[in-house]
Design an enzyme around this catalytic site. Sequence first.
Site, PDB file in Angstrom:
ATOM      1  N   MET A  99      -3.697   1.596  -3.139  1.00 19.62           N
ATOM      2  CA  MET A  99      -4.727   2.538  -2.703  1.00 19.62           C
ATOM      3  C   MET A  99      -5.024   2.324  -1.218  1.00 19.62           C
ATOM      4  O   MET A  99      -5.409   1.223  -0.820  1.00 19.62           O
ATOM      5  CB  MET A  99      -6.006   2.332  -3.514  1.00 19.62           C
ATOM      6  CG  MET A  99      -5.852   2.556  -5.000  1.00 19.62           C
ATOM      7  SD  MET A  99      -7.416   2.286  -5.893  1.00 19.62           S
ATOM      8  CE  MET A  99      -7.598   0.513  -5.696  1.00 19.62           C
ATOM      9  N   ILE A 141      -6.793  -5.755  -7.621  1.00 20.87           N
ATOM     10  CA  ILE A 141      -6.439  -6.769  -6.627  1.00 20.87           C
ATOM     11  C   ILE A 141      -7.059  -6.407  -5.283  1.00 20.87           C
ATOM     12  O   ILE A 141      -6.858  -5.301  -4.776  1.00 20.87           O
ATOM     13  CB  ILE A 141      -4.913  -6.889  -6.481  1.00 20.87           C
ATOM     14  CG1 ILE A 141      -4.275  -7.213  -7.839  1.00 20.87           C
ATOM     15  CG2 ILE A 141      -4.541  -7.955  -5.450  1.00 20.87           C
ATOM     16  CD1 ILE A 141      -2.763  -7.175  -7.808  1.00 20.87           C
ATOM     17  N   GLY A 182     -10.055  -0.341  -0.235  1.00 19.45           N
ATOM     18  CA  GLY A 182      -8.606  -0.242  -0.126  1.00 19.45           C
ATOM     19  C   GLY A 182      -7.906  -1.423  -0.757  1.00 19.45           C
ATOM     20  O   GLY A 182      -8.146  -2.558  -0.385  1.00 19.45           O
ATOM     21  N   SER A 183      -7.048  -1.193  -1.746  1.00 15.67           N
ATOM     22  CA  SER A 183      -6.412  -2.313  -2.420  1.00 15.67           C
ATOM     23  C   SER A 183      -5.319  -1.826  -3.356  1.00 15.67           C
ATOM     24  O   SER A 183      -4.647  -0.855  -3.073  1.00 15.67           O
ATOM     25  CB  SER A 183      -7.463  -3.125  -3.172  1.00 15.67           C
ATOM     26  OG  SER A 183      -6.937  -4.366  -3.548  1.00 15.67           O
ATOM     27  N   ARG A 184      -5.184  -2.503  -4.520  1.00 11.11           N
ATOM     28  CA  ARG A 184      -4.074  -2.221  -5.422  1.00 11.11           C
ATOM     29  C   ARG A 184      -4.458  -2.514  -6.869  1.00 11.11           C
ATOM     30  O   ARG A 184      -5.286  -3.380  -7.138  1.00 11.11           O
ATOM     31  CB  ARG A 184      -2.898  -3.093  -4.987  1.00 11.11           C
ATOM     32  CG  ARG A 184      -1.768  -3.245  -5.973  1.00 11.11           C
ATOM     33  CD  ARG A 184      -0.692  -4.107  -5.354  1.00 11.11           C
ATOM     34  NE  ARG A 184       0.032  -4.876  -6.338  1.00 11.11           N
ATOM     35  CZ  ARG A 184       0.880  -5.844  -6.056  1.00 11.11           C
ATOM     36  NH1 ARG A 184       1.101  -6.179  -4.797  1.00 11.11           N
ATOM     37  NH2 ARG A 184       1.506  -6.494  -7.005  1.00 11.11           N
TER      38      ARG A 184
END
Length: 232
Positions: A102, A159, A189-191
């Site tokens: 993301m 994450i 913002g990440s995953r």
Amino acid sequence: MSIANSIRAQIPPIHPEGYPFIGGFALASLVLFWLWSPLGWIGTLLTVWCALFFRDPVRVTPVREGIVVAPADGRISMITRVLPPAELGLGDRPLPRISIFMSVFNCHVNRSPVAGRIDRIAYRPGKFINAELDKASEDNERNSLVISTSNGRIGVTQIAGLVARRIVSFVREGQMIGAGERFGLIRFGSRLDVYLPEGTSPLVAEGQTAIAGETVLADFRLSDQGRTYRGD
């Protein structure tokens, strides 16, 4: 429907988690306008971005039994087979994993990929390296859910990344959850990693754009090992 209502219907709602941040950006913008108007306009743009970041649009989730949907908006950055994190308790054999990255421009409200019972929630502190790197699954701060379904157990891991500094969870252990229901978000913002049961074949490809609660990642009823993809 009036013009005002038509315009309002096109604006996605804001998740309540975002109100303090949007208010902070707006207040800072007013101060910047007082100091120097060009800075104020920059602050205004950042306020608009913050509001978009915390948007929480309505999604239409497929409801057929056996479907696994994307838990996050973003780009499918990796499809592989790896050992799941030990805290998930999903065994010591490699499982299919789909990773969704993301960016700071994606909607960050996360949704359950399946309907079932949340058997486990495991938080682990860690680093804040680039979430696109494979080692981020092991090294970064993360929060994981294990959801039991009639087709097996699914692992979902939020994450943190370079910018993300806060993982928010809306659910608890033992709770029943439906596919597409909100279970958390990550700032900023990440995953997300999805660990599928052994033998499950992904129905997406790396580089594909996923929409939380709508994009079908896998189907327990299918076994399509020969599926290929073409990119333009």
